[in-house]
Design an enzyme around this catalytic site. Structure first.
Site, PDB file in Angstrom:
ATOM      1  N   HIS A  38      34.775  17.004  16.449  1.00  0.00           N
ATOM      2  CA  HIS A  38      34.990  18.450  16.525  1.00  0.00           C
ATOM      3  C   HIS A  38      36.451  18.769  16.814  1.00  0.00           C
ATOM      4  O   HIS A  38      37.241  17.909  17.217  1.00  0.00           O
ATOM      5  CB  HIS A  38      34.103  19.055  17.611  1.00  0.00           C
ATOM      6  CG  HIS A  38      34.338  18.436  18.958  1.00  0.00           C
ATOM      7  ND1 HIS A  38      35.437  18.730  19.740  1.00  0.00           N
ATOM      8  CD2 HIS A  38      33.627  17.515  19.658  1.00  0.00           C
ATOM      9  CE1 HIS A  38      35.398  18.035  20.860  1.00  0.00           C
ATOM     10  NE2 HIS A  38      34.310  17.274  20.838  1.00  0.00           N
ATOM     11  N   ASP A 317      34.073  12.241  19.497  1.00  0.00           N
ATOM     12  CA  ASP A 317      35.044  11.143  19.464  1.00  0.00           C
ATOM     13  C   ASP A 317      34.400   9.771  19.613  1.00  0.00           C
ATOM     14  O   ASP A 317      34.747   8.829  18.903  1.00  0.00           O
ATOM     15  CB  ASP A 317      36.117  11.347  20.541  1.00  0.00           C
ATOM     16  CG  ASP A 317      35.549  11.755  21.892  1.00  0.00           C
ATOM     17  OD1 ASP A 317      34.313  11.731  22.071  1.00  0.00           O
ATOM     18  OD2 ASP A 317      36.345  12.107  22.788  1.00  0.00           O
TER      19      ASP A 317
END
EC number: 3.1.3.2
Length: 435
Positions: A38, A317
């Site tokens: 994101h 991540d």
């Protein structure tokens, strides 16, 4: 005689080279799968001088996507459009429901990241048809069309690393015995105590660790305030914090600097199987089935795959990094802490040639680049090739395949060494019968 031999070898080499180049030139892109982190978000916790009330972006609150994050994702969408719509003409200019599928974890920041990316990938334009792609209404933004984002359910917790996994908890206890981890822990505790003193934290200062994430987010929006209110804060301290905590992020995804065996258990192998293995194998299996459908459309048993061209996952991540660990290419990440930056992406392209041979390319991008980097040749199992054989990709996937399945493996204790051996035997059996 020597000249004749050299001549024969040269002709043979040129023939092989010509055959290879012809094979490469005839490669046809059939399918794309991609996963991204994101965009920029607010901090997950408040920390002086910035509290939750200061984070007003994206509806307000902690952990929400910021306007910077929206812009980052829009840029990534524009890059996807340039590559797959404009340059390669692989995807339609207009949104085609059967061509693309967008999926997201169930968090606002990943859902809105996907929406922001799609705004860049299929922006308002004359290619969209009024009354077909969007309403014939004066109050509607001309050319704008919605594109659905499908949200993960609880049954997809394995690929998102959200399941409660007993085996993983045991692995954390095991890797704590490693010298590499012990040394990193000593450095972390020392830094925690030092920073805790700056914040006047006296209760368990060795466990004070909120600052690493908070600083990373605060500096993007409140950097002047930080320097004004925190006289001891500086870039050197920030970088030290990121580097000090970097090893713990790596450990969680199975990346250790040295061979790490504890009580006969291969810690990196076990961790990567649980963390990156489920998503890696889901990606591989979907791609393999798509290629099978391309080769034999009449016998394709998965109808939605026939027209599908682009499958994307808006995530986090640690998921991107877990895949990089399994592929052996964590060095492609160039951030201070070696951790995928906001809006970074890993893309896998599937190709076929006239002989129905299939291969893949791996592309990585962080948000500092204007385009994707082809990292295929850096993947060890691909042996420096421009295209990686599908069979090589299969070998990677099966090396980290949770067996007999993820939930069963999670409930299997590490106390039985035979469970580890059985897992490796299962991998051998599957590769033997399916290659």
């Amino acid at each position: 005689m020597n000249k004749l031999l050299i001549f024969i070898m040269l002709v043979t080499f040129l023939a092989i080279e010509k055959s290879f180049m012809s094979e490469v030139d005839n490669m046809k892109l059939e399918f794309v799968q991609t996963i991204w982190r994101h965009g920029d978000r607010s901090a997950l916790e408040g920390l002086f001088p910035i509290s939750e009330k200061n984070w007003t972006f994206g509806g307000g609150g902690l952990g929400e996507l910021t306007p910077m994050g929206m812009s980052e994702m829009n840029n990534l969408g524009t890059i996807f459009r340039r590559r797959y719509v404009e340059d390669q003409q692989f995807l339609s200019h207009r949104y085609a429901a059967k061509e693309i599928y967008i999926r997201s974890t169930n968090l606002n920041r990943t859902i809105i990241s996907a929406m922001s990316l799609l705004y860049g990938m299929f922006p308002p334009g004359a290619w969209n048809i009024q009354g077909v792609d969007y309403p014939n209404d004066v109050d509607w933004q001309q050319g704008f069309t919605f594109i659905p984002v499908h949200v993960d359910g609880i049954d997809q917790c394995a690929v998102a690393q959200l399941c409660n996994c007993r085996r993983f908890q045991e692995l954390q206890e095991k890797w704590a015995e490693l010298d590499e981890v012990k040394n990193a822990t000593v450095a972390m505790i020392a830094l925690n105590r030092r920073v805790a003193a700056f914040y006047n934290v006296t209760d368990q200062p060795e466990k004070f660790n909120r600052y690493t994430d908070a600083w990373k987010c605060q500096r993007n929006w409140f950097n002047d305030t930080m320097y004004q209110q925190l006289p001891w804060y500086n870039e050197d301290l920030y970088n030290e914090a990121q580097r000090t905590y970097a090893p713990f992020k790596r450990f969680t995804e199975g990346n250790f600097a040295k061979p790490s065996i504890v009580d006969g258990i291969d810690i990196p192998q076990e961790v990567s199987t649980l963390q990156g293995g489920p998503l890696l194998n889901e990606i591989f299996e979907r791609g393999r089935e798509k290629i099978r459908c391309v080769a034999d459309a009449e016998n394709c048993s998965i109808d939605y795959l026939k027209p599908l061209k682009f499958y994307a996952y808006s995530s986090h991540d640690q998921l991107v990094y877990a895949l990089l660990v399994t592929l052996g290419i964590t060095d492609v990440v160039k951030t201070v802490d070696g951790w995928p930056d906001t809006s970074s992406s890993l893309t896998i392209e599937y190709y076929s040639n006239p002989g129905n041979q299939s291969s893949v390319k791996f592309l990585y991008r962080d948000n500092s680049n204007d385009n994707f980097s082809d990292v295929t040749s850096q993947i060890p199992v691909c042996n420096g090739a421009q295209y990686c054989a599908m069979s090589d990709f299969q070998n990677i996937a099966y090396q980290f395949k949770p067996l007999p399945d993820y939930m069963t493996l999670c409930e299997t204790s590490l106390s039985s060494i035979s469970s580890v051996l059985n897992n490796k035997i299962w991998v051998f059996v599957i590769i033997y019968f399916l290659i």
